[in-house]
Write a protein that holds these residues in place. Structure first.
Motif, PDB file in Angstrom:
ATOM      1  N   ASN C 183      17.498  34.490 112.269  1.00 55.50           N
ATOM      2  CA  ASN C 183      16.041  34.504 112.320  1.00 55.50           C
ATOM      3  C   ASN C 183      15.408  34.770 110.960  1.00 55.50           C
ATOM      4  O   ASN C 183      14.261  35.205 110.883  1.00 55.50           O
ATOM      5  N   ARG C 184      16.179  34.554 109.932  1.00 52.00           N
ATOM      6  CA  ARG C 184      15.742  34.843 108.566  1.00 52.00           C
ATOM      7  C   ARG C 184      14.363  34.247 108.259  1.00 52.00           C
ATOM      8  O   ARG C 184      13.504  34.902 107.695  1.00 52.00           O
ATOM      9  N   LYS C 185      14.143  32.979 108.718  1.00 51.32           N
ATOM     10  CA  LYS C 185      12.871  32.292 108.425  1.00 51.32           C
ATOM     11  C   LYS C 185      11.752  32.787 109.330  1.00 51.32           C
ATOM     12  O   LYS C 185      10.685  33.165 108.881  1.00 51.32           O
ATOM     13  N   ALA C 186      12.063  32.795 110.653  1.00 54.60           N
ATOM     14  CA  ALA C 186      11.029  33.119 111.632  1.00 54.60           C
ATOM     15  C   ALA C 186      10.586  34.585 111.540  1.00 54.60           C
ATOM     16  O   ALA C 186       9.396  34.888 111.589  1.00 54.60           O
ATOM     17  N   SER C 187      11.532  35.497 111.416  1.00 53.58           N
ATOM     18  CA  SER C 187      11.177  36.923 111.331  1.00 53.58           C
ATOM     19  C   SER C 187      11.856  37.553 110.127  1.00 53.58           C
ATOM     20  O   SER C 187      12.917  38.141 110.252  1.00 53.58           O
ATOM     21  N   PRO C 188      11.253  37.460 108.974  1.00 56.78           N
ATOM     22  CA  PRO C 188      11.905  38.013 107.778  1.00 56.78           C
ATOM     23  C   PRO C 188      12.055  39.531 107.834  1.00 56.78           C
ATOM     24  O   PRO C 188      12.885  40.104 107.132  1.00 56.78           O
TER      25      PRO C 188
END
Lengths: 219, 244, 222
Positions: C183-188
């Motif tokens: 989820n690196r992009k969606a929830s940094p």
């Protein structure tokens, strides 16, 4: 085992050893300071602070250091607190150790009989004199075995620092195994350096423990 | 004669239990008062109230004219006037005999170390323990510890000594050496309140006997009257428990 | 703050499954440790000089070697150095049992030697035979000392199992890392929420057990 490989690895291990020892002992001194303060606050039932202290002890005693470090190192930056891996290492170790040291000091405080307080007060000592001259010296010598056990425990816990990419002994060993496949040599040196780090502490520790016991109990 | 201690209508209660009430006692300078009574009658608690180790719920205690109150600012200096010796000696285990004696005079009274040491040695010699000055409490017998505890109280130059069953925890053969010290203190005119179960000793040392039962002073008087002609049945009964 | 990723899909379930792996490893290891520890403890109490020397060395190794180092030794030592294909989870159980057995053995030995001789003497003078003395007097006292300490060992095992991610076992921390990565992009900010939840999960797993051990210790204190 290949001796040349071992010799070529030694400088790397020495560097890692000093980093591990440095962070380990910084953490231990921090733990002693936190532990004594927290034990004081709880034993003398300082309002408000003692409640916080109890929550702190329970939280840190019942969670693994690795998880604490992950939270401090990877989690906290997301809400704006960024610290270096090294600081994270000894702060984490200090916080974990503080909760253990607090228990050691607290049982030390509890082991000083109430009658000691009374006879000191009867002699006219003030609360402050009572604490520094009568209670603290006895509490500390009673806490010695617990403190020493915690020191060894905390030095062993340093082995998880590699998880937050500190170049400690574990990190070095893992790195070398991954790079060159000289597994036996890398593991051998890992064990040797941990023995160098902990065996003297263990031996000196049991000596101090015997001495402290003799002073208070005479056995 | 000058009054050192005055206890007026003092009451001690825990929650709903009354330990004692309406206690009245006056002690003059140089007087030795011995308090006896059955276990649990409140005599030890009474003694501990006299230097505010226990608080009181009613009445007042005046020590050398000053009110004894744990909350008062100069409670330290009031407590200095009452030297207390406990049943369990309570020497400080981490300090040598000499350090035990010097702690309070140096820290509390800020007296000169050399001078205190000299006095400590004189007192130790008097109780026959000069050779033990550098020993730790654990190296002493019970009787020796208790003699050190007495010296530790004496060296603060108290106006009055409070002795709380100081021989109760001792082996029988050590009782004598401790009581001899107390007797010699009485002879030199020390003011003392003694709680004890040693009746023969009480008779020998007391100027005045006090019998407490159920939280009240039931009878008091000079030792001869007290032991030979007790007036109340309760005291008669109590004294009988000590003879076969 | 990153808590939202845990509500996505079956992420929370995966995290709990990861925790279950840790709990399984610790419970199996504790069970083995108790059995072997009791046997070794009794042997140590016999004071045979050879057993004493061997057990001293064993206990000292466990005392000063970090569990992490032992894990590396067993896992990489067998798989990479000796070419034996050892499952990471098996390696973990071996290491934790090696450690737990030492702790239990030391406790059993201490408990056995701490029973005052007068307990044996007074039992015998009451007419109890040797078996009855052990059955009714000695063993119950030892068990009372042992139980709180063994329960305490469980919590320490659970905490220490967090290390097994370092030899590649997918347990709760590893699952956490995977979720954060995915989820690196969606929830940094996921690292904060996920690691905080893992912190609390460990606490929820260990705290009640610690309290129980402390309660029993207090209750059975002489």
């Amino acid at each position: 085992m290949n001796l040349d490989v071992i010799i070529s690895y030694i400088p790397l291990y020495i560097e890692a050893f000093f980093l591990t020892v440095k962070i380990g002992w910084l953490g231990i001194f921090l733990a002693l300071a936190i532990g004594l303060a927290v034990a004081f606050v709880i034993h003398f039932k300082i309002p408000f602070l003692s409640g916080i202290s109890i929550v702190y002890i329970e939280l840190f005693r019942n969670t693994p250091l690795l998880v604490q470090l992950f939270f401090i190192y990877f989690g906290l930056p997301k809400v704006g607190f960024t610290i270096s891996a090294e600081t994270c290492g000894y702060v984490g170790l200090g916080l974990l150790g503080g909760s253990y040291m607090a228990e050691a000091f607290r049982s030390g405080f509890e082991s000083v009989p109430k009658s000691q307080t009374e006879s000191a007060l009867a002699l006219g000592l003030s609360r402050k004199q009572l604490f520094w001259s009568v209670i603290l010296p006895q509490a500390i010598s009673q806490s010695v075995p617990g403190i020493l056990a915690n020191v060894i425990f905390l030095l062993k816990e340093t082995s998880v620092f590699s998880a937050i990419s500190l170049m400690d002994l574990m990190f070095t060993a893992k790195d070398l195994i991954g790079l060159y496949y000289d597994t036996k040599e890398a593991l051998f040196l890992l064990v040797v350096f941990y023995i160098v780090m902990l065996l003297p502490v263990s031996i000196i520790g049991s000596f101090i423990e015997k001495k402290a016991r003799f002073r208070t109990l005479g056995v | 004669m000058e009054e050192i201690l005055k206890v007026n209508n003092v009451c001690k209660r825990y929650e709903d239990i009354t330990v004692f009430e309406n206690m009245n006692l006056t002690v003059k300078k140089g007087e030795v008062v011995v308090i006896v009574g059955p276990s649990g009658c409140g005599k030890s608690t009474f003694l501990r109230c006299l230097n505010a180790l226990e608080d009181i719920q009613d009445g007042e205690i005046l020590l050398d004219g000053e009110k004894v109150d744990a909350a008062s600012k100069n409670i330290g200096s009031i407590r200095e006037k009452a030297g207390m010796v406990f049943q369990s000696y309570d020497l400080f285990p981490h300090l040598t005999v000499l350090q035990n004696l010097m702690l309070a005079p140096v820290k509390v009274k800020k007296r000169d170390k050399k001078e205190v040491e000299a006095e400590a040695l004189t007192l130790l010699e008097r109780v026959g323990l000069l050779t033990k000055k550098d020993s730790f409490p654990r190296q002493l017998s019970g009787g020796q510890k208790q003699r050190v505890a007495i010296v530790r109280a004496l060296i603060m130059h108290p106006e009055i000594l409070l002795l709380d069953e100081i021989t109760a925890a001792l082996d029988p053969e050590m009782v004598r050496e401790v009581l001899d010290v107390v007797l010699s203190l009485a002879k030199e005119g020390r003011t003392m309140i003694i709680v004890t179960h040693e009746m023969q000793f009480a008779r020998a040392v007391a100027d005045r006997m006090v019998f407490i039962d159920n939280g009240r002073i039931v009878e008091e008087g000079n030792p001869e009257e007290f032991f030979d002609n007790p007036k109340t049945d309760r005291l008669k009964q109590f004294l009988q428990t000590f003879s076969y | 703050m990153g808590f939202e990723v845990l509500l996505k899909g079956n992420n929370m379930v995966r995290l709990l499954a990861g925790l279950a792996v840790s709990l399984r490893i610790s419970l199996v290891s504790v069970a083995i440790s108790i059995v072997l520890g009791v046997i070794l403890g009794i042997l140590m109490a016999l004071k045979n000089p050879i057993i004493t020397v061997i057990s001293r060395v064993y206990l000292e190794i466990v005392r000063i070697m970090p569990q992490m180092v032992l894990l590396f030794l067993v896992y990489f030592g067998t798989t990479k150095a000796m070419g034996i294909n050892l499952e990471a989870e098996t390696a973990a159980v071996i290491v934790f049992s090696f450690w737990g057995t030492a702790e239990m053995a030391d406790l059993v030995r201490g408990a056995l030697l701490n029973i005052p001789a007068i307990q044996y003497e007074s039992s015998i003078s009451l007419g109890l035979n040797k078996l009855q003395t052990y059955r009714y007097v000695i063993v119950p006292q030892i068990i009372r000392r042992m139980i709180p300490l063994s329960i305490n060992l469980i919590t320490r095992m659970i905490k220490t199992t967090s290390l097994v991610m370092m030899i590649g076992i997918v347990e709760v921390l590893k699952v956490g890392q995977q979720i954060i990565e995915a989820n690196r992009k969606a929830s940094p900010g996921a690292a904060f929420g996920v690691f905080l939840i893992i912190f609390l999960l460990y606490f929820i797993a260990c705290w009640p057990i610690s309290m129980l051990s402390r309660y029993l210790e207090k209750r059975w204190e002489n």
